[in-house]
Write an enzyme that holds these catalytic residues in place. Structure first.
Site, PDB file in Angstrom:
ATOM      1  N   THR A   1       0.863  -1.187   0.000  1.00 33.24           N
ATOM      2  CA  THR A   1       0.000   0.000   0.000  1.00 33.24           C
ATOM      3  C   THR A   1       0.899   1.236   0.000  1.00 33.24           C
ATOM      4  O   THR A   1       2.126   1.123  -0.051  1.00 33.24           O
ATOM      5  CB  THR A   1      -0.909   0.024   1.242  1.00 33.24           C
ATOM      6  OG1 THR A   1      -0.113   0.332   2.398  1.00 33.24           O
ATOM      7  CG2 THR A   1      -1.600  -1.316   1.453  1.00 33.24           C
ATOM      8  N   CYS A   2       0.293   2.417   0.094  1.00 28.31           N
ATOM      9  CA  CYS A   2       1.101   3.640   0.106  1.00 28.31           C
ATOM     10  C   CYS A   2       1.968   3.733   1.357  1.00 28.31           C
ATOM     11  O   CYS A   2       3.015   4.380   1.351  1.00 28.31           O
ATOM     12  CB  CYS A   2       0.208   4.868  -0.008  1.00 28.31           C
ATOM     13  SG  CYS A   2      -1.018   5.018   1.319  1.00 28.31           S
TER      14      CYS A   2
ATOM     15  N   ARG B   1       2.989   0.859   3.264  1.00 33.06           N
ATOM     16  CA  ARG B   1       3.727  -0.352   3.615  1.00 33.06           C
ATOM     17  C   ARG B   1       3.896  -1.279   2.418  1.00 33.06           C
ATOM     18  O   ARG B   1       3.045  -1.334   1.528  1.00 33.06           O
ATOM     19  CB  ARG B   1       3.032  -1.094   4.754  1.00 33.06           C
ATOM     20  CG  ARG B   1       1.698  -1.710   4.394  1.00 33.06           C
ATOM     21  CD  ARG B   1       1.032  -2.383   5.586  1.00 33.06           C
ATOM     22  NE  ARG B   1       0.594  -1.419   6.572  1.00 33.06           N
ATOM     23  CZ  ARG B   1       1.112  -1.311   7.793  1.00 33.06           C
ATOM     24  NH1 ARG B   1       2.073  -2.114   8.180  1.00 33.06           N
ATOM     25  NH2 ARG B   1       0.645  -0.407   8.642  1.00 33.06           N
TER      26      ARG B   1
ATOM     27  N   SER C   1      -1.600   1.003  11.855  1.00 32.07           N
ATOM     28  CA  SER C   1      -1.807   2.077  10.881  1.00 32.07           C
ATOM     29  C   SER C   1      -1.467   3.438  11.469  1.00 32.07           C
ATOM     30  O   SER C   1      -1.404   3.611  12.689  1.00 32.07           O
ATOM     31  CB  SER C   1      -3.262   2.086  10.409  1.00 32.07           C
ATOM     32  OG  SER C   1      -3.589   0.876   9.765  1.00 32.07           O
TER      33      SER C   1
ATOM     34  N   GLU D   1      -8.189   2.334  11.695  1.00 29.96           N
ATOM     35  CA  GLU D   1      -8.779   2.530  10.360  1.00 29.96           C
ATOM     36  C   GLU D   1      -9.033   1.170   9.715  1.00 29.96           C
ATOM     37  O   GLU D   1      -8.374   0.177  10.011  1.00 29.96           O
ATOM     38  CB  GLU D   1      -7.862   3.407   9.499  1.00 29.96           C
ATOM     39  CG  GLU D   1      -6.460   2.845   9.251  1.00 29.96           C
ATOM     40  CD  GLU D   1      -6.371   2.106   7.938  1.00 29.96           C
ATOM     41  OE1 GLU D   1      -7.379   2.058   7.211  1.00 29.96           O
ATOM     42  OE2 GLU D   1      -5.300   1.558   7.647  1.00 29.96           O
TER      43      GLU D   1
ATOM     44  N   ALA E   1      -9.803  23.904  -1.083  1.00 27.39           N
ATOM     45  CA  ALA E   1     -10.051  22.628  -1.760  1.00 27.39           C
ATOM     46  C   ALA E   1      -8.787  21.781  -1.837  1.00 27.39           C
ATOM     47  O   ALA E   1      -8.639  20.942  -2.728  1.00 27.39           O
ATOM     48  CB  ALA E   1     -10.608  22.878  -3.161  1.00 27.39           C
TER      49      ALA E   1
ATOM     50  N   GLU F   1      -5.990  19.124   0.264  1.00 27.28           N
ATOM     51  CA  GLU F   1      -6.198  17.785   0.826  1.00 27.28           C
ATOM     52  C   GLU F   1      -7.131  17.817   2.036  1.00 27.28           C
ATOM     53  O   GLU F   1      -8.052  17.004   2.144  1.00 27.28           O
ATOM     54  CB  GLU F   1      -4.847  17.179   1.224  1.00 27.28           C
ATOM     55  CG  GLU F   1      -4.954  15.752   1.742  1.00 27.28           C
ATOM     56  CD  GLU F   1      -3.604  15.156   2.085  1.00 27.28           C
ATOM     57  OE1 GLU F   1      -3.583  14.099   2.739  1.00 27.28           O
ATOM     58  OE2 GLU F   1      -2.570  15.744   1.713  1.00 27.28           O
TER      59      GLU F   1
ATOM     60  N   GLY G   1      -9.319  20.231   2.867  1.00 33.52           N
ATOM     61  CA  GLY G   1     -10.654  20.652   2.442  1.00 33.52           C
ATOM     62  C   GLY G   1     -11.414  19.531   1.767  1.00 33.52           C
ATOM     63  O   GLY G   1     -12.623  19.344   1.992  1.00 33.52           O
TER      64      GLY G   1
END
EC number: 1.2.1.70
Length: 446
Positions: A49-50, A52, A109, A114, A190, A192, A194
């Site tokens: 994943t991003c 791990r 995490s 999560e 707007a 991350e 937001g």
């Protein structure tokens, strides 16, 4: 057999390394098969994943399993072992199993509790299973890890309390104003934060969301995802007139909403309460705006205290899950111990099947006029008798494998049933390895 995990994560490696050592969807299938084909490795699962990249393997020797897994990871990404090793962690046996359970349950995490990682682990396992790189050990271990994680989240409520500032802002709005379904909400910024705030609002039931941003295209991109509307930040004053809630999170260097802006908006708002939540640093809203009648202003420090309280609650729930994990692993280790006697059980079943077949052939010679149906009925009854006769011996040998005098008990069992001595040697070796691993872990824990 031994379980080993080699990997890196956000705790051991910076993002510059993690993005180098990450398996994309298109290469995952080839990688997990290639890993399983390495020397001394019998089963493999890759979780990437991003945050791990983790390689789980079942190996006959921990030291060779460690080496070939590390070498595989370095070679796959064109790195040397020296470049990669400083960022790696390695767990074996009990610690490897505990790591998997903690990862799957969200305890490892960045945001404790999560649930996204649960789905990612499931996908990784199913991919490996379809490619037949999992076997007896991982098929059971990963299913139990996933089952425990699902049950833990459902029964402990670890994911219920907001532990990000954006989520806490939405929780605060609900606590103060009730349901958000009929509220007019303005999101300023707007980026991350937001975008995440807008997502949390939408998931909480808000449908009247207006996003203001310096770049209109970015505001439209976020608003369109959540059935909202978008405007340039230059039109913000109009949004303040009808808003019940304003949540601001720009990257401005100074306040963009002045006290007089709020005062002007209040002139047209009757007696409606006005909730302002400023999660920007530096702050977007002048602090003195909170002194105006009917205005309730909260900043990031107010929300941080909420997050800290909620995190404390999550850690209490996490401790409960840790205890569940310890119990699950103890049970799994007991099951692993019985794997040493699997060849003995197989041999006993094979002997029984051979006797059944020979007996059936003898009956067919003596009763040549038996119909196919009669043969089937007799065969089923013979199999039933054999299964009933084997039930107690098989239960005994499984229990014996976990006893302190397992070697003596198994030797007596083998002698009683006249089984091959080589099977006993194999079972004894496996049990010694399991005992050594358990003893080493207990010594470390002491």
């Amino acid at each position: 057999m031994h379980i080993v995990v080699v990997g890196l994560n956000n705790k051991t490696a910076p993002v510059s390394i993690r993005e180098q050592v990450s398996f994309g969807e298109h290469e995952m299938k080839g990688a997990v098969v290639a890993l399983r084909d390495e020397k001394s490795i019998f089963e493999s699962v890759i979780v990437s994943t991003c945050n791990r990249t983790e390689l789980y393997v079942v190996t006959d020797q921990p030291h060779t399993g460690r080496y070939y897994t590390k070498r595989f990871l370095a070679n796959w990404f064109g790195l040397t072992m020296e470049e990669l090793e400083p960022y790696l962690f390695i767990h074996e046996g009990f610690d490897a199993m505990k790591h998997l359970f903690r990862v799957t349950s969200g305890l490892d995490s960045m945001i404790v509790g999560e649930t996204q990682i649960l789905g990612q682990v499931k996908t990784s396992f199913f991919t490996a299973q379809k490619l037949e790189t999992t076997g007896t050990v991982f098929n059971k271990l990963f299913k139990e890890a996933v089952t425990l994680a699902k049950r833990a989240h459902a029964e402990t409520g670890i994911g219920e309390n907001a532990v990000s500032v954006s989520a806490a802002a939405v929780t605060l709005a609900e606590q103060l104003l009730g349901s958000l379904e009929d509220k007019s909400i303005v999101v300023i910024g707007a980026g991350e934060t937001g975008e995440l705030t807008t997502l949390n609002l939408y998931e909480a039931g808000a449908r009247d969301i207006t996003v203001f941003n310096r770049t209109l295209a970015k505001a439209e991109e976020v608003a369109n995802r959540f059935e909202g509307s978008a405007h340039s930040i230059n039109e913000m004053q109009c949004g303040l007139l009808r808003a019940d809630i304003v949540i601001s999170s720009t990257g401005a260097k100074r306040a963009i909403i002045k006290r007089e802006d709020i005062a002007a908006a209040q002139l047209f708002r009757s007696d409606r309460p006005f909730l302002l939540i400023d999660i920007a640093v530096p702050r977007d809203i002048e602090p003195t705006a909170g002194d105006l009648p009917g205005v309730h202003l909260y900043d990031v420090d107010d929300l941080t205290s909420i997050v800290q309280q909620n995190m404390a609650e999550r850690m209490k729930e996490a401790a409960k899950i840790e205890r569940r994990i310890e119990a699950a692993i103890a049970e799994f280790e007991g099951w692993m111990t019985t794997l040493g006697v699997v060849p003995i059980i197989t041999e006993l079943r094979d002997q029984s099947l051979k006797i059944q077949q020979e007996t059936m052939q003898s009956l067919e010679r003596k009763l040549p006029n038996m119909t196919n149906r009669e043969k089937t009925v007799i065969g089923k009854h013979m199999k039933s008798i054999i299964n009933q006769l084997l039930r107690e011996p098989l239960s005994y040998i499984k229990d014996a494998a976990a006893k302190p005098d397992a070697e003596q008990r198994i030797a007596q069992f083998m002698d009683t049933f006249a089984l091959d001595e080589e099977l006993f040697d194999s079972a004894a070796e496996e049990m010694v390895l399991q005992e050594e691993t358990t003893a080493e872990r207990k010594a470390v824990n002491r």
